[in-house]
Write a protein that holds these residues in place. Structure first.
Motif, mmCIF file in Angstrom:
data_model
loop_
_atom_site.group_PDB
_atom_site.id
_atom_site.type_symbol
_atom_site.label_atom_id
_atom_site.label_comp_id
_atom_site.label_asym_id
_atom_site.label_seq_id
_atom_site.Cartn_x
_atom_site.Cartn_y
_atom_site.Cartn_z
ATOM 1 N N SER A 72 0.817 -1.215 0.000
ATOM 2 C CA SER A 72 0.000 0.000 0.000
ATOM 3 C C SER A 72 0.851 1.266 0.000
ATOM 4 O O SER A 72 0.438 2.285 -0.550
ATOM 5 C CB SER A 72 -0.972 0.002 1.177
ATOM 6 O OG SER A 72 -0.275 -0.041 2.403
ATOM 7 N N TYR A 73 2.048 1.212 0.567
ATOM 8 C CA TYR A 73 2.890 2.406 0.582
ATOM 9 C C TYR A 73 3.474 2.732 -0.798
ATOM 10 O O TYR A 73 4.112 3.767 -0.977
ATOM 11 C CB TYR A 73 3.995 2.312 1.637
ATOM 12 C CG TYR A 73 4.880 1.093 1.539
ATOM 13 C CD1 TYR A 73 5.925 1.019 0.621
ATOM 14 C CD2 TYR A 73 4.659 -0.008 2.368
ATOM 15 C CE1 TYR A 73 6.731 -0.099 0.531
ATOM 16 C CE2 TYR A 73 5.466 -1.136 2.283
ATOM 17 C CZ TYR A 73 6.491 -1.173 1.374
ATOM 18 O OH TYR A 73 7.289 -2.291 1.286
ATOM 19 N N ASP A 74 3.256 1.870 -1.798
ATOM 20 C CA ASP A 74 3.688 2.144 -3.173
ATOM 21 C C ASP A 74 2.724 3.081 -3.908
ATOM 22 O O ASP A 74 2.970 3.448 -5.057
ATOM 23 C CB ASP A 74 3.797 0.843 -3.985
ATOM 24 C CG ASP A 74 4.870 -0.099 -3.470
ATOM 25 O OD1 ASP A 74 5.875 0.379 -2.910
ATOM 26 O OD2 ASP A 74 4.695 -1.325 -3.636
ATOM 27 N N LYS A 119 -4.048 3.728 -1.532
ATOM 28 C CA LYS A 119 -3.644 2.634 -0.647
ATOM 29 C C LYS A 119 -4.728 1.564 -0.620
ATOM 30 O O LYS A 119 -4.435 0.368 -0.659
ATOM 31 C CB LYS A 119 -3.411 3.154 0.772
ATOM 32 C CG LYS A 119 -2.183 3.991 0.942
ATOM 33 C CD LYS A 119 -2.058 4.442 2.395
ATOM 34 C CE LYS A 119 -0.804 5.268 2.583
ATOM 35 N NZ LYS A 119 -0.649 5.700 3.990
#
Length: 152
Positions: free
Chosen positions: A8-10, A43
């Motif tokens: 999700s942090y991508d 996210k």
């Protein structure tokens, strides 16, 4: 070069790839801003859909994502690479990985809404145009494409 599941942090880098890749086709900054909601990878999207990153020299340079449209149909929702990697075979790497991944899922067909400039790319993989969707730009249509996986 590796392909691995996104985290999700991508979301920020994937949104950047999407917007810059879309702009590659000559759309204005204003048009990209109009489409911003549709070009943003959240996210939540990554947490609820299969998303796979293409990593070259420890940098994410592209990705694809998909979801089940129905029991037997997968929709390829996104396939983007940074503009400097367009035309260098990385889209092919991503699409081949996606199609290979589907062999384990057992679906009958893949559908997608293509960027008009990418229609020929998908045609090379056996996708056929089955319709089109009018967009917010006058006289611009997104090809609806399908790939039948039965017998492959």
């Amino acid at each position: 070069m590796t392909i691995k599941e996104a985290n999700s942090y991508d979301h920020e880098i994937l949104t950047e790839i999407t917007k810059k890749s879309k702009a590659f086709w000559g759309y204005s900054g204003e048009q990209i801003e109009v489409w911003s909601e549709f070009l943003t990878v959240s996210k939540e999207y990554i947490e609820t859909n299969p998303v796979y990153n293409l990593i070259v020299e420890d940098k994410i340079i592209g990705y694809y994502s998909f979801f089940h449209e129905s029991e037997n149909t997968i929709k390829l929702d996104n396939l983007f690479v940074f503009p400097e990697f367009i035309g260098k075979g990385f889209g092919k790497v991503l699409l081949n990985d996606f199609l290979n991944r589907l062999k384990d899922i057992g679906v009958q067909k893949v559908v997608l809404n293509s960027e008009p400039n990418a229609e020929a790319f998908y045609t090379k993989f056996g996708f056929v145009k089955i319709g089109q969707i009018e967009t917010s730009i006058k006289d611009r249509f997104l090809p609806i494409m399908e790939l039948n996986l039965e017998g492959k």
